[in-house]
Design an enzyme around this catalytic site. Structure first.
Site, PDB file in Angstrom:
ATOM      1  N   GLU A  83       0.841  -1.201   0.167  1.00 26.52           N
ATOM      2  CA  GLU A  83      -0.054   0.120   0.012  1.00 26.52           C
ATOM      3  C   GLU A  83       0.900   1.431  -0.031  1.00 26.52           C
ATOM      4  O   GLU A  83       0.709   2.207   0.885  1.00 26.52           O
ATOM      5  CB  GLU A  83      -1.063  -0.043   1.175  1.00 26.52           C
ATOM      6  CG  GLU A  83      -2.082  -0.897   0.960  1.00 26.52           C
ATOM      7  CD  GLU A  83      -3.304  -0.914   1.989  1.00 26.52           C
ATOM      8  OE1 GLU A  83      -3.002  -0.248   3.025  1.00 26.52           O
ATOM      9  OE2 GLU A  83      -4.128  -1.809   2.014  1.00 26.52           O
ATOM     10  N   GLU A 133      -4.360  -8.971   0.212  1.00 23.89           N
ATOM     11  CA  GLU A 133      -4.775  -8.708   1.577  1.00 23.89           C
ATOM     12  C   GLU A 133      -6.262  -8.675   1.578  1.00 23.89           C
ATOM     13  O   GLU A 133      -7.012  -7.899   0.721  1.00 23.89           O
ATOM     14  CB  GLU A 133      -4.214  -7.428   2.122  1.00 23.89           C
ATOM     15  CG  GLU A 133      -4.364  -7.060   3.558  1.00 23.89           C
ATOM     16  CD  GLU A 133      -3.686  -5.919   4.131  1.00 23.89           C
ATOM     17  OE1 GLU A 133      -2.575  -5.824   3.708  1.00 23.89           O
ATOM     18  OE2 GLU A 133      -4.358  -5.332   4.970  1.00 23.89           O
TER      19      GLU A 133
HETATM   20  C1  GAL Z   1      -4.614  -2.499   5.142  1.00 24.27           C
HETATM   21  C2  GAL Z   1      -2.891  -2.473   5.738  1.00 24.27           C
HETATM   22  C3  GAL Z   1      -2.776  -3.291   6.856  1.00 24.27           C
HETATM   23  C4  GAL Z   1      -3.651  -3.125   8.003  1.00 24.27           C
HETATM   24  C5  GAL Z   1      -5.220  -3.331   7.439  1.00 24.27           C
HETATM   25  C6  GAL Z   1      -6.088  -3.074   8.563  1.00 24.27           C
HETATM   26  O1  GAL Z   1      -4.682  -1.421   4.607  1.00 24.27           O
HETATM   27  O2  GAL Z   1      -2.193  -3.153   4.684  1.00 24.27           O
HETATM   28  O3  GAL Z   1      -1.583  -2.988   7.505  1.00 24.27           O
HETATM   29  O4  GAL Z   1      -3.665  -1.970   8.289  1.00 24.27           O
HETATM   30  O5  GAL Z   1      -5.172  -2.117   6.319  1.00 24.27           O
HETATM   31  O6  GAL Z   1      -7.478  -3.320   7.706  1.00 24.27           O
END
Ligand code: GAL
Length: 847
Positions: free
Chosen positions: A464, A541
């Site tokens: 990100e 993710e």
């Molecule tokens: C994502 C990020 C993670 C965590 C997650 C929580 O955007 O990559 O590290 O913060 O959100 O939802």
């Protein structure tokens, strides 16, 4: 590390007496010619390589991030670095008697009290660290000093002696014998220094490490201190380069070709004429092949690449079901004498991402059923003992997780090792997405260190990086291109990716081999696949589902999230994301955020929450209900789970949602023995009923083809009267490192678990063991992780017990805390700590 057995099978002649004399290696050899800095090197006997654990017997004290007078006077004047050898704290005569004694790995952040800055100032740094006082606003608890005295025998003269740190959080300054040695400015990459010129041979030596955790690398709990292993490595001046030995396999039919390569370094003033000999050891420990490089010149103060090829017929492939591991033993021989050797673990497998058909391991289609994980655990923070890594992985495997992403940083070697051994694939991610010298150094260390590990199926260059995706898209594309190219150079066998929260159409996404999507399901992955059908896709993710273990009501005042359908605004429940990623042929699968709850980033709430609630299991590894959704749909075995618990005192007559996760055809629900109906289970879904509460029981019966296969019952319990302690292992190694993980659970008079018990427990330990941490998985608990007392959270707590180096019987008892506990354990839990040969380590000097 090389064992005697490896050497006996490595084809190098060994003398029996030297085998007895050397713990790690080989035999003594005389060093011909002159070695750097030694007056009469020919007289010196040298053992080729010793790798000694440097974890035991350190001293520790806090320094100060802003006041030099509270920081050993460091930086008080201008001249600290003006003369070599003058740092008094790293010399004999310095008084560290008031410093605390400890062993590594060590995380001082987990020991600190929680702190809430309620003065209305920006709280984000505290929040990220789970309300531990780290950062420039907390100078008193952000700098730590470690000190260690150690002997270096006279016989080590002429060897190259390096100190290697697997990871220190964060900025580290290393001093030896009064001299400044070097620094490392990140929290996750390993670093090493050659100390040979600075050491006193046949005398005492002093090493000091100043660790400054004022700055962070991430937005989650990162710990503080020397939280990974430290090693002292001794080699011949002619030795194998660090992480230079590679084994690359290509598989065709039933034949594997192994390309073997290594770099021989010669840190002496005379050229050497050497060759490298390889032995290949199969998963049974049998030597199955061997090869030699041609003899070649290794220039003085230079290096030379040596390579060879071997063929293996019918190799045993590494897979998630059969994680077969081979070893390559590489040894360097100069003039008939072995100078150095190392053993490299590898696996033979193919891993292919296809834009139409997803992911293939060894030619077989396999969906990535992955989880992202940070690296801390209840009780110990980021200083996770090796054995706890395997424990954590076994929890994830139990629900069918076949891959982990090391979000968002280079993992510790023991996490990678656990994945290799236990058959869990890995997406290995570096911390800093940058082609700066610092960013590249982190990336190179990761790829070089782990490129032989079969579990790793893809490298990730970051997560990100919003600016590099859009506003700085041109720089993003160039940075990513440099990083991808470096990965390819160091490891031509794997694809490179990044975790991108966006459409993946520009900037850093352009040079990626394979495209990872964070969230935005199905919008961005679907649109991308249509537009770029030749580019493979997976979910780097997903989910960010939220739940508090054992809690079925979302309560903003109590900071809890219900276990049915909680998810972040940008996320989705397990059911929602897996219905997308698990069903499209072109999707390789994905990684859910997260496997374990982790400290810091206490989403969706702030204080008094101290950890995230994204985990499918809590901080201790106790499953939340979502765990059983995955278990049902990620594993093949029949599975059934009914929830919630059935202790709703005071809510008699209220309607309660009862859910069942199961992969069986049909589930029938019984309330107090009476059927209230049967439902077909939708594929990748769940079934639910509304039930008016009355004490008693609910029971789910799951059937296939009309035949009941599994049943599960929840019963209303009485108050807790006893605690049962169970250990994941009742026999551990008396090596001062091994741990067993205890589960404390409350039961009522009839022996029924009490899923709402919250009593305070006191733990008493006798015998050669120590409690190194406690936890209960409550995201809102600010009880100490280090005291031998902890309240139960919804019926459960965890105690981590570590062995000492003394064998014997360890007994643990859980008792009443504060006079209102549920009573004593029925009987003590006994753990046998058995005598073992500890790994070779730097001897501790008794004060
Ligand atoms: C994502 C990020 C993670 C965590 C997650 C929580 O955007 O990559 O590290 O913060 O959100 O939802």
């Amino acid at each position: 590390m090389i064992t005697r057995r490896d050497l006996l099978t490595s084809g190098v002649a060994l003398s029996a007496s030297s085998l007895l004399a050397q713990s790690t290696l080989l035999r003594d050899i005389a060093l011909p010619g002159k070695a750097r800095g030694i007056s009469n090197p020919a007289d010196i006997a040298i053992a080729p390589r010793e790798q000694l654990l440097f974890d035991f017997g350190w001293k520790f004290t806090f320094g100060n991030g802003s006041d030099p007078s509270k920081d050993l006077g460091f930086g008080f004047g201008q001249s600290d670095f003006s003369k070599v050898g003058d740092f008094k704290f790293a010399k004999a005569g310095f008084d560290d008697s008031k410093w605390r004694s400890l062993d590594l790995p060590h995380d001082w952040a987990v020991e600190l009290p929680f702190e809430h800055d309620d003065k209305g100032s920006d709280d984000s740094q505290l929040r990220s660290h789970g309300y531990k006082p780290l950062g420039r606003r907390y100078p008193e608890t952000s700098v730590g000093w470690y000190r260690r005295e150690f002997d270096v025998p006279q016989s080590d003269q002429g060897r190259r002696i390096c100190v290697e740190f697997d990871g220190v959080f964060r900025d580290a300054l290393v001093f030896v014998n009064g001299c400044f040695v070097g620094r490392n400015n990140n929290g996750y990459a390993p670093f090493c220094f050659d100390l040979s010129d600075l050491l006193s041979y046949g005398a005492k030596n002093f090493i000091v490490v100043r660790v400054d955790a004022s700055f962070g690398d991430g937005w989650f709990y990162e710990g503080a201190g020397i939280y990974r292993h430290v090693w002292l490595t001794k080699t011949d001046p002619v030795h194998l380069g660090r992480w230079e030995t590679t084994v690359r396999s290509t598989v065709k039919g039933s034949l594997a070709t192994l390309a073997l390569s290594t770099l021989v370094q010669n840190v002496s003033r005379e050229a050497a004429n050497g060759k490298v000999i390889w032995k290949i050891v199969d998963p049974n420990g049998t030597t199955v092949a061997g090869a030699e490089s041609p003899r070649q010149l290794i220039p003085a103060d230079g290096s030379s690449t040596c390579s060879a090829t071997v063929k293996l017929t019918a190799p045993r492939l590494w897979s998630v079901d059969e994680p077969n591991l081979y070893h390559a033993i590489a040894s360097v021989e100069v003039d008939g004498t072995m100078r150095d050797a190392e053993r490299v673990k590898f696996g033979i497998r193919t891993a292919v991402f296809d834009a139409d058909k997803g992911f293939f391991l060894n030619g077989k289609s396999l969906k990535i059923r992955g989880t992202c994980n940070h690296h801390d655990h209840a009780g110990v923070g980021s200083a996770v003992p090796d054995r706890l890594q395997s424990f954590r992985l076994s929890v994830l495997r139990e629900m069918g997780c076949n891959a982990v992403r090391t979000s968002h940083n280079m993992p510790t070697p023991e996490w990678v090792d656990a994945c290799d051994r236990m058959g869990v694939m890995m997406m290995c991610e570096t911390r800093q997405m940058s082609s700066s010298p610092e960013g590249m150094q982190q990336l190179e260390a990761m790829v070089k260190r782990y490129r032989n590990s079969p579990s790793i199926i893809l490298w990730s260059i970051g997560n990100e990086e919003w600016l590099l995706q859009d506003e700085m898209a041109q720089q993003g594309a160039r940075i990513a291109a440099s990083m991808v190219q470096r990965c390819h150079e160091l490891d031509p066998t794997r694809v490179v990716s990044a975790a991108v929260n966006g459409d993946n159409e520009k900037g850093l996404s352009e040079p990626l081999d394979i495209v990872g999507f964070n969230y935005n399901t199905p919008k961005y992955p679907e649109a991308f696949h249509k537009k770029y059908p030749r580019r493979p896709i997976y979910g780097s993710e997903t989910s960010s589902a939220l739940s508090t273990r054992g809690v079925y009501v979302t309560d903003k005042l109590r900071n809890t999230v219900n276990c049915y359908d909680g998810a972040a605004d940008w996320g989705e429940t397990p059911e929602a994301w897996w219905k997308f990623y698990g069903t499209r042929e072109w999707e390789a699968g994905g990684f859910a955020w997260t496997g374990f709850d982790y400290r810091g980033e206490p989403t969706p709430y702030g204080w008094p929450s101290i950890n995230s609630q994204f985990g499918i299991v809590d901080m201790c590894g106790f499953p939340k209900d979502y765990f059983f959704y995955y278990k049902a749909w990620w594993r093949n075995e029949p599975s059934l789970h009914v929830f919630p618990h059935w202790n709703w005192h005071g809510r008699e007559g209220d309607e309660i949602s009862v859910w069942v996760y199961s992969n069986l055809d049909e589930v029938e629900l019984f309330v107090n023995g009476k059927s209230i109906g049967s439902q077909k289970v939708p594929r990748l879904g769940h079934v639910e009923w509304k039930v008016r509460y009355e004490p008693g029981s609910i029971e789910a019966r799951g059937s296939e083809d009309g035949k009941v296969i599994l049943t599960e019952k929840r019963e209303t319990s009485g108050p807790p009267v006893s605690i049962r302690l169970t250990a994941d292992r009742t026999e551990i190694n008396a090596d001062g490192e091994d741990v067993t993980i205890l589960r404390a659970e409350a039961f009522d008079r009839e022996g029924r678990p009490v899923p709402t018990a919250d009593n305070m427990l006191e733990f008493t330990i006798t015998g050669p063991g120590k409690i190194i941490g406690v936890g209960n998985g409550d995201p809102n608990s600010q009880e100490s992780d280090k005291q031998p007392r902890r309240s139960l959270f919804n019926g459960l707590a965890q105690v981590i017990v570590q062995s000492t180096k003394t064998p014997g019987e360890i007994q643990v008892e859980a008792g009443r805390g504060g006079g209102q506990g549920p009573g004593r354990t029925q009987r003590n839990l006994v753990i046998i700590s058995k005598q073992v040969e500890s790994r070779p380590s730097v001897p501790v000097i008794q004060q």
